[in-house]
Design a protein around this motif. Structure first.
Motif, PDB file in Angstrom:
ATOM      1  N   LYS A  70      -7.445  -0.622   3.775  1.00  0.00           N
ATOM      2  CA  LYS A  70      -5.789  -0.862   2.723  1.00  0.00           C
ATOM      3  C   LYS A  70      -4.532  -1.542   3.188  1.00  0.00           C
TER       4      LYS A  70
ATOM      5  N   SER B  51      -8.782   3.788  -3.786  1.00  0.00           N
ATOM      6  CA  SER B  51      -7.763   2.365  -4.775  1.00  0.00           C
ATOM      7  C   SER B  51      -8.017   2.095  -5.678  1.00  0.00           C
TER       8      SER B  51
ATOM      9  N   SER C 275      -2.246  -4.961   4.282  1.00  0.00           N
ATOM     10  CA  SER C 275      -0.698  -5.474   2.901  1.00  0.00           C
ATOM     11  C   SER C 275       0.588  -5.833   3.969  1.00  0.00           C
TER      12      SER C 275
ATOM     13  N   SER D 135       0.685  -1.492   0.281  1.00  0.00           N
ATOM     14  CA  SER D 135      -0.038   0.352  -0.087  1.00  0.00           C
ATOM     15  C   SER D 135       1.255   1.521  -0.121  1.00  0.00           C
TER      16      SER D 135
END
Length: 499
Positions: free
Chosen positions: A324, A285, A328, A251
């Motif tokens: 996110k 994203s 990750s 990320s």
């Protein structure tokens, strides 16, 4: 003991015997519905030569393993279908163990359709000529039924076809070359050899002295404990290597206009993200699958993080960016190089969150080309290091002139090796979820239950059944097990047609 060997022999022989008198199958092995210079049509089964004779009009049998230039005609007419290269592989020296005909024709849709329709037209059930189009993985299934490959080797073929990176290719080849097959065979043989004295104890226990029986059981327990350790180590390697199959997730986080989108475009060599000088351009994203030094990577460009925004959609993007980052494997925090370079409160709060404590974090100082005085840049990085208490590596880069990008890729590759347990240079292991489930639920469970029975002085017959459960588990992995048809359905369901 004789009964145990017969069970496994019967399992294999019953599977092979089911392959006798199967219909002849054919399929387009190259991608359907696409224009290409060459297409490949494969035929396997007892009617392969019959199909060759009918399509070519030749009376002589084809010469094995020799490329032959042949015109193909619509059966029963002189209508030319195509000019092709034909290869013939005679049973049992072929991929499936049956006669195989390969037709290398031109790749136009009309050409392949005409040939496939002509092959199907030769089906004549009334006269015992059974020809049909192949199902997914049916060629590979035939090769298993004819004892050409075991299930782990065939699953690796599918993994090889699906491989997207160099490491995935190498992993798949290790199984395809039979390395794992030999290991599973050795495990199974070890357990079978230990079954022999257990069977003797069950059948003739009254004739064996107590001291002799204890010695036998201790030796068996020692072997089983050693094997259990090997299996557990193998499972751990599978779990670590699974990240190579699914992709290492990265990320990109940072304030708006720090250059996250420019960085992802530099790493992918493609304009995946929209680059603009307007803060907040990336509002949600964006995932981009890329290959970095042979590793499959899913890199995510996220919305810029800032304290407040009047834009509801941007705020939703920020929330998703934070979520996110927590899912990750590696987080890249992108900062803009300037005299006031600091980690603001929102970024610092995310860095200190418990969800990121076990994550790999790298601080990337972008736009270093804007700092003309390099001593000033080094001072800025030194101060940032002190602020972060030397917890994270810090790399200055420039997406404009690509300065520092190669250093970042080298650092990421080092992190990839640690995450996937490939830092020692050994190829990782990629196995299907089916194999992993069997190792845990059948093999390890059986070994643990066997050891518990011995430790608790439970009936030796029950202990023997638990050991047999582990043996049958390994049999499920390789295909040496009774009730194999349900296993085959799972293995070949996701294979390509024509493979």
């Amino acid at each position: 003991m004789f009964r145990l060997f017969n069970v496994f022999q019967y399992a294999r022989m019953s599977t092979i015997s089911s392959a006798i008198n199967l219909p002849t199958i054919y399929a387009l092995s190259t991608p359907p519905g696409q224009r290409s210079a060459i297409a490949l049509i494969r035929v396997t089964g007892t009617q392969s030569k019959y199909i060759y004779h009918k399509l070519t009009g030749k009376e002589k049998n084809p010469v094995p393993r020799k490329a032959m230039y042949r015109n193909l005609y619509m059966p029963g007419s002189n209508i030319l279908l195509d000019s092709t290269i034909v290869l013939y592989f005679k049973a049992p020296h072929s991929f499936t163990g049956e006669d195989i005909i390969e037709l290398h024709c031109h790749g136009g849709r009309a050409v392949t359709s005409a040939i496939l329709n002509s092959i199907q037209a030769l089906n004549d059930m009334e006269n015992g000529i059974d020809i049909r189009y192949a199902g997914p993985g049916e060629f590979s299934r035939r090769s298993f039924q004819n004892d050409k490959f075991d299930l782990t080797e065939l699953e690796s073929i599918n993994q090889l076809i699906d491989s997207e990176t160099e490491l995935q290719r190498r992993c798949a080849l290790s199984s395809f070359n039979g390395e794992n097959k030999v290991m599973f065979q050795n495990w199974r043989q070890t357990l079978i050899e230990n079954m022999a004295p257990l069977t003797a104890i069950v059948d003739f226990g009254e004739e064996i002295e107590i001291e002799g029986m204890e010695s036998i059981l201790n030796n068996i327990k020692r072997d089983v404990l050693k094997l259990k350790k090997e299996v557990q180590s193998f499972i751990e390697r599978i779990e670590k290597s699974s990240i190579l199959q699914n992709g290492i997730r990265i990320s990109l986080l940072g304030k708006p206009n720090a250059g996250k989108s420019s960085l992802i475009n530099s790493l992918t060599n493609n304009d995946v993200s929209i680059v603009s000088s307007i803060p907040g351009t990336t509002r949600d994203s964006i995932d981009a699958p890329i290959d970095i030094n042979g590793y499959k990577v899913i890199i995510t460009d996220t919305a810029g993080l800032r304290e407040q925004s009047d834009d509801i959609i941007e705020n939703l993007g920020i929330e998703r960016a934070i979520e996110k980052s927590k899912r990750s494997d590696i987080c890249l925090f992108v900062l803009e190089a300037d005299s006031s370079m600091k980690i603001d409160e929102s970024l610092n709060k995310l860095l200190l969150s418990k969800e990121l404590q076990d994550k790999k974090v790298i601080l990337v100082v972008n736009k270093e080309d804007l700092i003309i005085n390099k001593d000033e840049l080094r001072t800025m990085i030194h101060n940032l290091n002190n602020e972060m208490k030397n917890q994270y590596p810090i790399l200055p880069i420039s997406c404009l002139n690509q300065c520092g990008i190669s250093d970042l890729i080298d650092l990421l590759t080092k992190e990839f090796k640690e995450l996937s347990d490939t830092s020692d240079g050994a190829d990782p292991i990629i196995m299907s979820q089916r194999v992993k489930d069997i190792l845990i639920n059948d093999v390890i469970f059986g070994l643990n239950s066997f050891i518990d029975c011995l430790d608790s002085d439970i009936d030796i017959v029950l202990a023997t059944e638990n050991l047999n459960l582990a043996i049958e588990g390994i049999g499920k992995i390789t295909g040496q097990v009774v009730g194999i048809e349900e296993v085959l359905d799972v293995v070949f369901a996701n294979f390509c047609v024509g493979k």
